[in-house]
Design a protein around this motif. Structure first.
Motif, PDB file in Angstrom:
ATOM      1  N   HIS A  39       0.846  -1.187   0.000  1.00 12.67           N
ATOM      2  CA  HIS A  39       0.000   0.000   0.000  1.00 12.67           C
ATOM      3  C   HIS A  39       0.885   1.241   0.000  1.00 12.67           C
ATOM      4  CE1 HIS A  39       0.863  -0.786   4.229  1.00 12.67           C
ATOM      5  NE2 HIS A  39       0.777   0.515   4.402  1.00 12.67           N
ATOM      6  N   LEU A  40       0.261   2.361  -0.295  1.00 13.83           N
ATOM      7  CA  LEU A  40       0.998   3.624  -0.320  1.00 13.83           C
ATOM      8  C   LEU A  40       1.395   3.996   1.103  1.00 13.83           C
ATOM      9  CD1 LEU A  40      -1.241   5.671  -2.768  1.00 13.83           C
ATOM     10  CD2 LEU A  40       0.962   4.625  -3.265  1.00 13.83           C
ATOM     11  N   GLY A  44      -0.922  10.640  -0.982  1.00 14.08           N
ATOM     12  CA  GLY A  44      -0.942  10.950  -2.409  1.00 14.08           C
ATOM     13  C   GLY A  44      -1.239  12.417  -2.664  1.00 14.08           C
ATOM     14  N   GLY A  45      -0.771  12.905  -3.798  1.00 20.01           N
ATOM     15  CA  GLY A  45      -0.980  14.303  -4.140  1.00 20.01           C
ATOM     16  C   GLY A  45      -2.271  14.548  -4.885  1.00 20.01           C
ATOM     17  N   GLN A  46      -2.874  13.487  -5.427  1.00 19.12           N
ATOM     18  CA  GLN A  46      -4.096  13.632  -6.205  1.00 19.12           C
ATOM     19  C   GLN A  46      -5.291  13.155  -5.399  1.00 19.12           C
ATOM     20  OE1 GLN A  46      -3.407  11.319  -9.688  1.00 19.12           O
ATOM     21  NE2 GLN A  46      -1.900  12.730 -10.545  1.00 19.12           N
ATOM     22  N   PRO A  47      -6.462  13.692  -5.686  1.00 15.48           N
ATOM     23  CA  PRO A  47      -7.664  13.222  -4.989  1.00 15.48           C
ATOM     24  C   PRO A  47      -7.915  11.742  -5.283  1.00 15.48           C
ATOM     25  CG  PRO A  47      -8.112  15.244  -6.199  1.00 15.48           C
ATOM     26  CD  PRO A  47      -6.746  14.793  -6.589  1.00 15.48           C
ATOM     27  N   GLY A  48      -8.361  11.036  -4.285  1.00 13.07           N
ATOM     28  CA  GLY A  48      -8.673   9.621  -4.458  1.00 13.07           C
ATOM     29  C   GLY A  48      -7.528   8.686  -4.153  1.00 13.07           C
ATOM     30  N   GLN A  49      -6.380   9.197  -3.775  1.00 16.89           N
ATOM     31  CA  GLN A  49      -5.260   8.352  -3.386  1.00 16.89           C
ATOM     32  C   GLN A  49      -5.238   8.256  -1.861  1.00 16.89           C
ATOM     33  OE1 GLN A  49      -1.778  10.095  -5.166  1.00 16.89           O
ATOM     34  NE2 GLN A  49      -1.971   8.826  -6.971  1.00 16.89           N
ATOM     35  N   PHE A  50      -5.403   7.053  -1.371  1.00 18.88           N
ATOM     36  CA  PHE A  50      -5.487   6.844   0.063  1.00 18.88           C
ATOM     37  C   PHE A  50      -4.349   5.947   0.534  1.00 18.88           C
ATOM     38  CE2 PHE A  50      -9.838   7.434  -1.498  1.00 18.88           C
ATOM     39  CZ  PHE A  50     -10.169   8.573  -0.781  1.00 18.88           C
ATOM     40  N   ARG A  51      -4.111   5.926   1.819  1.00 19.77           N
ATOM     41  CA  ARG A  51      -3.133   5.041   2.409  1.00 19.77           C
ATOM     42  C   ARG A  51      -3.693   4.488   3.718  1.00 19.77           C
ATOM     43  NH1 ARG A  51      -0.092   7.900   6.514  1.00 19.77           N
ATOM     44  NH2 ARG A  51      -0.769  10.057   6.549  1.00 19.77           N
ATOM     45  N   ALA A  52      -3.050   3.466   4.225  1.00 23.37           N
ATOM     46  CA  ALA A  52      -3.508   2.872   5.472  1.00 23.37           C
ATOM     47  C   ALA A  52      -3.289   3.858   6.614  1.00 23.37           C
ATOM     48  CB  ALA A  52      -2.774   1.573   5.745  1.00 23.37           C
ATOM     49  N   ALA A  53      -4.235   3.975   7.508  1.00 20.19           N
ATOM     50  CA  ALA A  53      -4.105   4.888   8.641  1.00 20.19           C
ATOM     51  C   ALA A  53      -3.026   4.400   9.591  1.00 20.19           C
ATOM     52  CB  ALA A  53      -5.435   5.020   9.372  1.00 20.19           C
ATOM     53  N   LYS A  54      -3.052   3.119   9.941  1.00 22.44           N
ATOM     54  CA  LYS A  54      -2.057   2.501  10.808  1.00 22.44           C
ATOM     55  C   LYS A  54      -1.791   1.107  10.283  1.00 22.44           C
ATOM     56  CE  LYS A  54      -1.963   3.901  15.534  1.00 22.44           C
ATOM     57  NZ  LYS A  54      -2.411   3.628  16.887  1.00 22.44           N
ATOM     58  N   PRO A  55      -0.773   0.921   9.479  1.00 21.55           N
ATOM     59  CA  PRO A  55      -0.500  -0.419   8.981  1.00 21.55           C
ATOM     60  C   PRO A  55      -0.104  -1.347  10.128  1.00 21.55           C
ATOM     61  CG  PRO A  55       1.235   1.096   8.282  1.00 21.55           C
ATOM     62  CD  PRO A  55       0.193   1.895   8.966  1.00 21.55           C
ATOM     63  N   ALA A  56      -0.581  -2.580  10.065  1.00 28.60           N
ATOM     64  CA  ALA A  56      -0.328  -3.551  11.127  1.00 28.60           C
ATOM     65  C   ALA A  56       0.977  -4.294  10.933  1.00 28.60           C
ATOM     66  CB  ALA A  56      -1.484  -4.549  11.192  1.00 28.60           C
ATOM     67  N   CYS A  57       1.674  -4.061   9.825  1.00 34.97           N
ATOM     68  CA  CYS A  57       2.911  -4.803   9.614  1.00 34.97           C
ATOM     69  C   CYS A  57       4.066  -3.885   9.308  1.00 34.97           C
ATOM     70  CB  CYS A  57       2.749  -5.796   8.474  1.00 34.97           C
ATOM     71  SG  CYS A  57       2.061  -5.088   6.990  1.00 34.97           S
TER      72      CYS A  57
END
Length: 57
Positions: A39-40, A44-57
């Motif tokens: 995952h990112l 992201g710089g563009q709308p619609g690009q998301f990332r995990a809030a708190k990755p578990a790994c």
């Protein structure tokens, strides 16, 4: 001796099946840990690009 009505037997069977299915779903949800996926990491710089809030790994 009175006969046990068929509708009550059917309702009991349906209730037992629903309870068993929900218990199984709860068990699987608690006991399983999904694998990590790519995952990112950066926002992201563009709308619609998301990332995990708190990755578990």
């Amino acid at each position: 001796m009175t006969r046990f009505p068929t509708k009550w037997l059917l309702a009991t069977v349906i209730a037992v099946v629903l309870i068993a299915a929900n218990a199984h779903l709860a068990y699987v949800a608690i006991s399983s840990q999904p694998d990590c996926v790519a995952h990112l990491k950066d926002k992201g710089g563009q709308p619609g690009q998301f990332r995990a809030a708190k990755p578990a790994c």
